[in-house]
Design an enzyme around this catalytic site. Structure first.
Site, short mmCIF file in Angstrom:
data_model
loop_
_atom_site.label_atom_id
_atom_site.label_comp_id
_atom_site.label_asym_id
_atom_site.label_seq_id
_atom_site.Cartn_x
_atom_site.Cartn_y
_atom_site.Cartn_z
N GLU A 98 52.38 38.03 38.54
CA GLU A 98 50.97 37.62 38.47
C GLU A 98 50.27 37.00 39.44
O GLU A 98 51.29 36.21 40.20
CB GLU A 98 50.88 36.73 36.90
CG GLU A 98 49.73 35.97 36.83
CD GLU A 98 48.35 37.00 36.52
OE1 GLU A 98 48.27 37.97 37.41
OE2 GLU A 98 47.78 36.63 35.55
N ASP A 99 49.22 36.84 39.60
CA ASP A 99 48.62 36.34 40.95
C ASP A 99 48.61 34.71 40.65
O ASP A 99 49.22 33.90 41.70
CB ASP A 99 47.16 36.66 41.24
CG ASP A 99 46.32 36.87 40.30
OD1 ASP A 99 46.59 36.28 39.42
OD2 ASP A 99 45.08 37.35 40.43
N ASP A 102 46.84 29.75 35.45
CA ASP A 102 45.89 28.51 35.54
C ASP A 102 45.77 27.79 34.31
O ASP A 102 46.88 27.16 34.21
CB ASP A 102 44.25 29.23 35.94
CG ASP A 102 43.28 27.95 36.03
OD1 ASP A 102 43.68 26.92 36.31
OD2 ASP A 102 41.95 28.58 36.50
N PHE A 151 39.62 27.14 43.91
CA PHE A 151 39.68 28.66 43.70
C PHE A 151 39.85 29.32 45.08
O PHE A 151 39.22 28.88 45.95
CB PHE A 151 38.02 29.07 43.28
CG PHE A 151 38.03 30.66 42.94
CD1 PHE A 151 38.33 30.69 41.50
CD2 PHE A 151 37.83 31.45 43.50
CE1 PHE A 151 38.34 32.15 40.98
CE2 PHE A 151 37.82 32.96 43.47
CZ PHE A 151 38.17 33.12 42.08
N ARG A 164 40.19 40.51 49.36
CA ARG A 164 41.53 40.69 48.93
C ARG A 164 42.52 41.11 50.02
O ARG A 164 43.88 41.14 49.94
CB ARG A 164 41.81 41.89 48.01
CG ARG A 164 41.02 41.76 46.63
CD ARG A 164 41.26 42.82 45.63
NE ARG A 164 40.41 42.91 44.61
CZ ARG A 164 40.73 42.27 43.30
NH1 ARG A 164 41.77 41.55 43.20
NH2 ARG A 164 39.83 42.26 42.26
P1 XMP Z 1 44.07 31.57 33.10
O1 XMP Z 1 43.26 30.66 33.11
O2 XMP Z 1 44.21 32.43 31.82
O3 XMP Z 1 43.79 32.48 34.13
O4 XMP Z 1 45.75 31.04 33.36
C1 XMP Z 1 44.32 33.26 34.95
C2 XMP Z 1 43.76 34.40 35.61
O5 XMP Z 1 42.43 33.88 36.17
C3 XMP Z 1 42.35 34.28 37.63
N1 XMP Z 1 42.22 33.24 38.42
C4 XMP Z 1 41.78 33.20 39.75
N2 XMP Z 1 41.61 34.43 40.55
N3 XMP Z 1 41.40 33.00 42.47
C5 XMP Z 1 41.49 34.21 41.83
O6 XMP Z 1 41.09 34.97 42.67
C6 XMP Z 1 41.64 31.87 41.69
O7 XMP Z 1 41.73 30.64 42.22
C7 XMP Z 1 41.90 31.91 40.40
N4 XMP Z 1 42.37 31.12 39.48
C8 XMP Z 1 42.34 31.87 38.20
C9 XMP Z 1 43.73 35.05 38.12
O8 XMP Z 1 43.50 36.26 38.21
C10 XMP Z 1 44.63 35.07 36.61
O9 XMP Z 1 45.05 36.09 36.26
MG MG Z 2 40.87 38.09 39.93
#
Ligand code: XMP
Ligand code: MG
Length: 184
Positions: A98-99, A102, A151, A164
């Site tokens: 996963e990226d 959060d 972010f 990206r």
């Molecule tokens: P949660 O809150 O469910 O969110 O853990 C995870 C998803 O939110 C996206 N995410 C981000 N994407 N920059 C991004 O491009 C960020 O700083 C960021 N923070 C959360 C992410 O895709 C992840 O799947």
């Molecule tokens: Mg995203």
């Protein structure tokens, strides 16, 4: 899109070194196992591509696509699956790539979804463990970098589909709002 600047947080070299170290750890932990790496589209595609090229073991790659953020920097709250797995994970060792983790809500939902297919194990590898806003307990077994908040974009991560392709990871700094303007 509000006016913003990009501030370098993690350089290309730091990312490459960290990815190589993660791959070495994964290869050692999963030696001899039937490993399936499940990339979460779209944000993890570059991270996953670099990880498997440093990984000294056979691995199957599949993808899943979850929509939870839309084109904004705030979660919409809802989670939808727009592309499911194509391979069977029954009895296999799954590593979700996963990226960013959060709040952890997306991963909690995905872990539930994967557990129903009877894998032997499921673990999480995230490029970034963004821990300050964690709303549910969610272990990140392999974390590239830990940052409290902010972010970030680049290395696969986007802001409204931009950035990206950047080789480093940058924080998006929003310029102070002037009176009379509003977020949109
Ligand atoms: P949660 O809150 O469910 O969110 O853990 C995870 C998803 O939110 C996206 N995410 C981000 N994407 N920059 C991004 O491009 C960020 O700083 C960021 N923070 C959360 C992410 O895709 C992840 O799947
Ligand atoms: Mg995203």
């Amino acid at each position: 899109m509000n006016a913003h600047r990009l501030v370098l947080k993690i350089s290309k070299d730091e990312i490459q070194n960290r990815v190589r170290a993660l791959a070495a750890q994964i290869a050692s932990d999963y030696q001899g196992k039937d490993l399936v790496m499940v990339g979460v589209l779209k944000g993890a595609f570059i991270f996953l591509a670099d990880l498997i090229r440093s990984l000294d073991m056979p691995v199957e790659v599949d993808f899943i696509r979850i929509a939870s953020y839309g084109t904004s920097t705030e979660s919409s709250g809802g989670i939808t699956l727009s592309k499911d797995l194509e391979c069977s994970i029954d009895g296999r060792d799954v590593l979700v790539v996963e990226d960013i983790v959060d709040t952890g809500l997306t991963m909690r939902w995905l872990m539930g979804h994967l557990q129903r297919r009877n894998p032997r194990t499921v673990k999480i590898c995230a490029l970034i463990d963004k821990y300050e806003r964690r709303a549910v307990e969610m272990p990140v077994h392999y974390a590239g970098f830990r940052i409290p908040s902010g972010f970030v974009v680049g290395y696969g991560l986007d802001f409204a589909e931009k950035y990206r392709g950047l080789q480093g990871i940058y924080e998006v700094a929003f310029d102070a709002m002037v009176e009379g303007s509003h977020a949109g």
